[in-house]
Motif scaffolding. Structure first.
Motif, PDB file in Angstrom:
ATOM      1  N   THR A  41       0.852  -1.192   0.000  1.00 15.19           N
ATOM      2  CA  THR A  41       0.000   0.000   0.000  1.00 15.19           C
ATOM      3  C   THR A  41       0.882   1.236   0.000  1.00 15.19           C
ATOM      4  OG1 THR A  41      -1.712  -1.165   1.254  1.00 15.19           O
ATOM      5  CG2 THR A  41      -1.830   1.242   1.220  1.00 15.19           C
ATOM      6  N   ARG A  42       0.776   2.037  -1.016  1.00 10.38           N
ATOM      7  CA  ARG A  42       1.620   3.220  -1.136  1.00 10.38           C
ATOM      8  C   ARG A  42       0.957   4.411  -0.453  1.00 10.38           C
ATOM      9  NH1 ARG A  42       5.901   3.007  -4.226  1.00 10.38           N
ATOM     10  NH2 ARG A  42       5.952   5.279  -4.364  1.00 10.38           N
ATOM     11  N   LEU A  43       1.800   5.231   0.156  1.00 14.82           N
ATOM     12  CA  LEU A  43       1.353   6.474   0.765  1.00 14.82           C
ATOM     13  C   LEU A  43       2.041   7.622   0.043  1.00 14.82           C
ATOM     14  CD1 LEU A  43       1.671   5.547   4.561  1.00 14.82           C
ATOM     15  CD2 LEU A  43      -0.392   5.483   3.163  1.00 14.82           C
ATOM     16  N   SER A  44       1.264   8.571  -0.426  1.00 14.82           N
ATOM     17  CA  SER A  44       1.859   9.720  -1.095  1.00 14.82           C
ATOM     18  C   SER A  44       2.636  10.548  -0.078  1.00 14.82           C
ATOM     19  CB  SER A  44       0.760  10.581  -1.720  1.00 14.82           C
ATOM     20  OG  SER A  44      -0.025  11.197  -0.710  1.00 14.82           O
ATOM     21  N   PRO A  45       3.590  11.375  -0.520  1.00  9.68           N
ATOM     22  CA  PRO A  45       4.326  12.226   0.431  1.00  9.68           C
ATOM     23  C   PRO A  45       3.409  13.073   1.304  1.00  9.68           C
ATOM     24  CG  PRO A  45       5.397  12.253  -1.712  1.00  9.68           C
ATOM     25  CD  PRO A  45       4.128  11.491  -1.887  1.00  9.68           C
ATOM     26  N   PHE A  46       2.322  13.569   0.720  1.00  8.11           N
ATOM     27  CA  PHE A  46       1.377  14.361   1.501  1.00  8.11           C
ATOM     28  C   PHE A  46       0.700  13.499   2.578  1.00  8.11           C
ATOM     29  CE2 PHE A  46      -3.011  15.829   2.152  1.00  8.11           C
ATOM     30  CZ  PHE A  46      -2.755  17.085   2.697  1.00  8.11           C
ATOM     31  N   ASP A  47       0.253  12.290   2.201  1.00  8.41           N
ATOM     32  CA  ASP A  47      -0.374  11.387   3.162  1.00  8.41           C
ATOM     33  C   ASP A  47       0.609  10.982   4.258  1.00  8.41           C
ATOM     34  OD1 ASP A  47      -2.760  11.437   1.756  1.00  8.41           O
ATOM     35  OD2 ASP A  47      -2.258   9.647   0.558  1.00  8.41           O
ATOM     36  N   LEU A  48       1.861  10.809   3.863  1.00 12.57           N
ATOM     37  CA  LEU A  48       2.885  10.424   4.829  1.00 12.57           C
ATOM     38  C   LEU A  48       3.087  11.518   5.873  1.00 12.57           C
ATOM     39  CD1 LEU A  48       4.860   8.039   5.272  1.00 12.57           C
ATOM     40  CD2 LEU A  48       6.557   9.338   3.991  1.00 12.57           C
ATOM     41  N   LEU A  49       3.240  12.749   5.409  1.00 10.93           N
ATOM     42  CA  LEU A  49       3.432  13.873   6.334  1.00 10.93           C
ATOM     43  C   LEU A  49       2.206  14.066   7.216  1.00 10.93           C
ATOM     44  CD1 LEU A  49       5.221  16.488   4.040  1.00 10.93           C
ATOM     45  CD2 LEU A  49       6.183  15.316   6.019  1.00 10.93           C
ATOM     46  N   ARG A  50       1.039  13.978   6.615  1.00 11.45           N
ATOM     47  CA  ARG A  50      -0.196  14.167   7.375  1.00 11.45           C
ATOM     48  C   ARG A  50      -0.335  13.109   8.463  1.00 11.45           C
ATOM     49  NH1 ARG A  50      -5.537  13.351   4.025  1.00 11.45           N
ATOM     50  NH2 ARG A  50      -4.706  11.226   4.195  1.00 11.45           N
ATOM     51  N   THR A  51       0.011  11.868   8.141  1.00 12.68           N
ATOM     52  CA  THR A  51      -0.092  10.784   9.111  1.00 12.68           C
ATOM     53  C   THR A  51       0.956  10.924  10.211  1.00 12.68           C
ATOM     54  OG1 THR A  51      -0.855   9.332   7.320  1.00 12.68           O
ATOM     55  CG2 THR A  51      -0.183   8.281   9.372  1.00 12.68           C
ATOM     56  N   LEU A  52       2.165  11.343   9.848  1.00 16.68           N
ATOM     57  CA  LEU A  52       3.221  11.523  10.835  1.00 16.68           C
ATOM     58  C   LEU A  52       2.859  12.575  11.870  1.00 16.68           C
ATOM     59  CD1 LEU A  52       6.526  11.349   8.744  1.00 16.68           C
ATOM     60  CD2 LEU A  52       5.849   9.810  10.589  1.00 16.68           C
ATOM     61  N   PHE A  53       2.137  13.603  11.451  1.00 17.74           N
ATOM     62  CA  PHE A  53       1.793  14.701  12.354  1.00 17.74           C
ATOM     63  C   PHE A  53       0.390  14.567  12.939  1.00 17.74           C
ATOM     64  CE2 PHE A  53       5.268  16.539   9.875  1.00 17.74           C
ATOM     65  CZ  PHE A  53       6.049  17.064  10.902  1.00 17.74           C
ATOM     66  N   GLY A  54      -0.096  13.326  13.014  1.00 17.09           N
ATOM     67  CA  GLY A  54      -1.329  13.075  13.742  1.00 17.09           C
ATOM     68  C   GLY A  54      -2.583  12.975  12.907  1.00 17.09           C
ATOM     69  N   GLY A  55      -2.496  13.210  11.614  1.00 21.44           N
ATOM     70  CA  GLY A  55      -3.657  13.101  10.742  1.00 21.44           C
ATOM     71  C   GLY A  55      -3.732  11.721  10.120  1.00 21.44           C
ATOM     72  N   GLY A  56      -4.311  11.659   8.946  1.00 23.21           N
ATOM     73  CA  GLY A  56      -4.406  10.397   8.227  1.00 23.21           C
ATOM     74  C   GLY A  56      -5.558   9.542   8.702  1.00 23.21           C
ATOM     75  N   THR A  57      -5.924   8.580   7.882  1.00 20.58           N
ATOM     76  CA  THR A  57      -6.997   7.660   8.234  1.00 20.58           C
ATOM     77  C   THR A  57      -6.480   6.596   9.202  1.00 20.58           C
ATOM     78  OG1 THR A  57      -6.515   6.176   6.393  1.00 20.58           O
ATOM     79  CG2 THR A  57      -8.007   8.028   5.951  1.00 20.58           C
ATOM     80  N   SER A  58      -7.398   5.837   9.781  1.00 20.45           N
ATOM     81  CA  SER A  58      -6.990   4.771  10.694  1.00 20.45           C
ATOM     82  C   SER A  58      -6.156   3.720   9.972  1.00 20.45           C
ATOM     83  CB  SER A  58      -8.226   4.122  11.326  1.00 20.45           C
ATOM     84  OG  SER A  58      -9.084   3.600  10.322  1.00 20.45           O
TER      85      SER A  58
END
Length: 345
Positions: A41-58
């Motif tokens: 499952t690939r994560l785009s750079p934007f999704d990666l940053l968003r998830t690292l800083f507390g965002g992103g889907t479960s």
């Protein structure tokens, strides 16, 4: 005038080595970021940053924090641990081919881990934290046997005897391991076969916490012994003449190297050649002084393993190639190259 020129030359060497160490750190960070986005499952750079800083889907948080980050952190830790272990063994034995895998240290640790896996479940918390300790015990017993076979009271530690004793002991332990694998259940056999190929199987934060104390304690300890290693590398007679307690220092450093190798094997499986090639690459980059060679070896080993693990997860998606196989593709030719350049005797 000559002293001033020497000072300038030393300053340039230190600046060059500092730049090399910084470049290795930057490469590790870049591969670390790339590895976070490598998988089925690939994560785009934007999704990666968003998830690292507390965002992103479960789902994205599960993939990144529960699956990928623990594995990446473990790759860095075991790469550094195995590389420094190999560097120490090469230093105290004055043998360019010394390595925890070639000398049988990894095999001894692996045998104890497989014995434990064969009779106990590996999912409980207590066994996870026991694995590095058990692996250290197996590696320590193997190292003690090899050291006793290689050390002669009036001749010291023979590099040739050390290599030959290690290869013989490793062959014997491998035979016992194969017999053990034939007697375990099919599901555990599949796990053991994957483990022996060098698959990083400890891929959750419990394994990171189990390995971290060994790395945090032993790595700084070995680096603090850099000056002692420089003296030991001059030979036992010269080191004794300079006031070093050679047998005591050799045993202390060997125990630290065994602790690093054993704890890493407990969560990484049978990854070979890291302790062999990483110190050699580092020595070509920063020279033989252990003050810079040890940190450079740790960074080189970390970069090698995290890059191999990332490549193994990417090359045959959705299947994975064990990290040990990727490292062996690089390490085996390099080992043969070193063997061809090593003088007999």
């Amino acid at each position: 005038m000559q002293a001033t020129a020497l000072t300038h030359a030393e300053r340039r060497i230190r600046q060059r080595n500092a730049a090399i160490l910084m470049a290795l750190v930057i490469l590790i960070v870049l591969v670390f970021i790339l590895s976070m986005n490598t998988g089925f499952t690939r994560l785009s750079p934007f999704d990666l940053l968003r998830t690292l800083f507390g965002g992103g889907t479960s789902k994205e948080r599960l993939i990144l924090f529960d699956f990928r980050l623990p594995r990446i952190v473990i790759s860095v830790l075991i790469g550094a641990g195995l590389a420094v272990s190999g560097c120490v063994m090469q230093g105290i034995s004055r043998n360019a081919l010394a390595d925890p895998g070639i000398l049988g240290i990894n095999a001894g640790a692996g045998l104890v881990v497989l014995l434990f896996i064969a009779f106990f479940p590996t999912t409980a918390a207590a066994p996870v934290f026991l694995l590095p300790v058990l692996a250290w015990a197996g590696a320590g017993l193997t190292a003690a046997l090899i050291f006793s076979l290689s050390y002669k009271r009036h001749q010291g530690l023979s590099p040739t005897r050390l290599l030959l004793s290690g290869v013989a002991v490793a062959a014997g332990i491998s035979s016992v391991t194969i017999v053990l694998m034939l007697r375990i259940s099919p599901d555990k056999y599949q796990f053991a076969a994957t483990w022996m190929a060098g698959s990083i199987w400890g891929t959750n934060w419990k394994f990171v916490l189990a390995l971290l104390p060994f790395i945090v304690v032993l790595l700084p300890f070995v680096i603090c012994k850099a000056r002692t290693m420089n003296v030991l590398h001059l030979g036992e007679a010269t080191a004794t003449g300079l006031g070093a307690r050679v047998p005591r220092e050799q045993l202390t450093l060997l125990a630290a190297a065994v602790g690093l190798a054993g704890s890493c094997v407990a969560v990484s499986g049978g990854i070979g050649f890291v302790g062999l090639i990483a110190p050699h690459i580092a020595r070509r980059l920063v020279g033989p002084s252990h003050q810079t060679l040890l940190p450079a070896s740790a960074l080189t080993g970390a970069l090698l393993v995290i890059a191999a693990d990332t490549l193994g997860r990417w090359i045959l998606q959705p299947a994975e190639v064990p990290t040990g196989i990727v490292v062996a593709v690089i390490g085996a030719p390099y080992f043969l190259y070193l063997l061809s350049r090593t003088k007999g005797g």
